[in-house]
Scaffold this active site. Sequence first.
Site, PDB file in Angstrom:
ATOM      1  CD  GLU A 186     -28.619  48.223  46.409  1.00  0.00           C
ATOM      2  OE1 GLU A 186     -29.548  48.386  47.238  1.00  0.00           O
ATOM      3  OE2 GLU A 186     -27.429  48.406  46.687  1.00  0.00           O
ATOM      4  CG  LEU A 242     -25.074  57.687  50.984  1.00  0.00           C
ATOM      5  CD1 LEU A 242     -23.995  58.602  51.555  1.00  0.00           C
ATOM      6  CD2 LEU A 242     -24.525  56.271  50.848  1.00  0.00           C
ATOM      7  CD  GLU A 281     -39.124  56.736  51.226  1.00  0.00           C
ATOM      8  OE1 GLU A 281     -38.713  56.815  52.400  1.00  0.00           O
ATOM      9  OE2 GLU A 281     -38.380  56.783  50.241  1.00  0.00           O
ATOM     10  CG  ASP A 294     -33.399  52.381  52.112  1.00  0.00           C
ATOM     11  OD1 ASP A 294     -32.643  51.417  51.924  1.00  0.00           O
ATOM     12  OD2 ASP A 294     -33.785  53.134  51.200  1.00  0.00           O
TER      13      ASP A 294
HETATM   14  C1  GLA Z   1     -34.005  52.355  47.700  1.00  0.00           C
HETATM   15  C2  GLA Z   1     -35.233  51.853  48.430  1.00  0.00           C
HETATM   16  C3  GLA Z   1     -34.967  50.507  49.112  1.00  0.00           C
HETATM   17  C4  GLA Z   1     -34.338  49.496  48.173  1.00  0.00           C
HETATM   18  C5  GLA Z   1     -33.171  50.126  47.407  1.00  0.00           C
HETATM   19  C6  GLA Z   1     -32.641  49.229  46.325  1.00  0.00           C
HETATM   20  O1  GLA Z   1     -32.992  52.672  48.608  1.00  0.00           O
HETATM   21  O2  GLA Z   1     -35.647  52.781  49.386  1.00  0.00           O
HETATM   22  O3  GLA Z   1     -36.168  50.010  49.666  1.00  0.00           O
HETATM   23  O4  GLA Z   1     -35.284  48.959  47.303  1.00  0.00           O
HETATM   24  O5  GLA Z   1     -33.526  51.357  46.795  1.00  0.00           O
HETATM   25  O6  GLA Z   1     -32.092  48.081  46.871  1.00  0.00           O
END
Ligand code: GLA
Length: 388
Positions: free
Chosen positions: A36, A128, A164, A176
Amino acid sequence: MILWQQAITGLKNITSHPEDNIRLFFSPGRVNVLGEHIDYNGGWVMPCAIDKGIYAAVRLHDEPLIRIISQSHNEPCIIPLKKEIVSADFTGWQRYPAGVIFEINRLVKISQGFDAYVVSNLPEGSGLSSSAALEALIGKIVLHTSSIHTISDRQLALLCKQAENDFVGVQCGIMDQYAVIFGKANALMLLDCENIEHEWVPFESYPYRLLVIDTQKPRTLAGSAYNERKMQCDKALEQLQRIKPLQNLCEAELTDLQHLDNYTLIKRARHVITENKRVLFARNSLLQGQFIHLGELMYQSHASLRNDYEVSCKELDAIVDFTRQHEAGLGARMTGAGFGGCAIALVHEKGLERYKEQLQKFYFYQTGTACLIFEVQPSQGVHEYIPA
Ligand code: GLA
């Protein structure tokens, strides 16, 4: 099937055409099992796409615009194809589709208009990746309906991320978008965020189940605090690069931390360095079927996110603490950006029902709100659904 039906009915209600020529698309959400706040630091992450997401029914038309109607929002998103796409013309959820269409349009002029009606069973703003799911969905629909073959899935992930970063203004990494585009059943993705390449780690977790626990706490701080964490990591990297050549913060060692000039940066970098290593340990554990070890790494990850990265909250901590003490719990941690949103837990199927029941009660007692618990499976990424 019910959600496809709702999407088709929604589409039929907004256009007067007959039922034929409707095309169906699905884009999943994701959970991150380990790694993370690592993607924008150039390390390894281990996410998977899940079997919840956004369903779209689509029909082409001859007007020079793309019209997206969402079951969950009042305002439609209407994107002109003959005029410039300007971010100030869009608010809220509209910025995600508009941003992706803007980015694709810079590479290949989109001329085919369409109507899309979208229905989702992915809780929004809960960590999510409902935003990445929407970006990938719209990107995939555009590429398929306009027969654009020159943009690969990898490029699509990159341009969704760009949308984004620039259009929405969150400095997220690539995880993501990449996970929801490439996802595959029964496997976790091991994604190298420096080179943007992935490999698969089999995830046959029987007799353990992967649960998502939604705190129902909106991630209000997510945008600003997220960008702040990224800036702190950039600063830590900059300071360490003065003493050794590093491509990214994940390459640093714990012994390098003494060269950082304040304790906040030390804590942030310590999380990044240890979390990145945990992902590689997790890969080995999974290859050897050692789920107990994976669970322990999840607990360690959560502690590091709570103490060093400071992105957890009391709701997420309550879920993790509960799981640690439950006889069916193997591992748990927050997933996604943090500050609310969801936790994940690995739970033995034998005590599953008891775990869910007791967690519901415990969580309500601790926080005064109910949490939502559901099981997820690693699943296929965004795709056009062709009914048999
Ligand atoms: C969000 C961001 C990802 C990542 C997570 C943390 O989901 O969109 O790019 O940095 O937080 O791991």
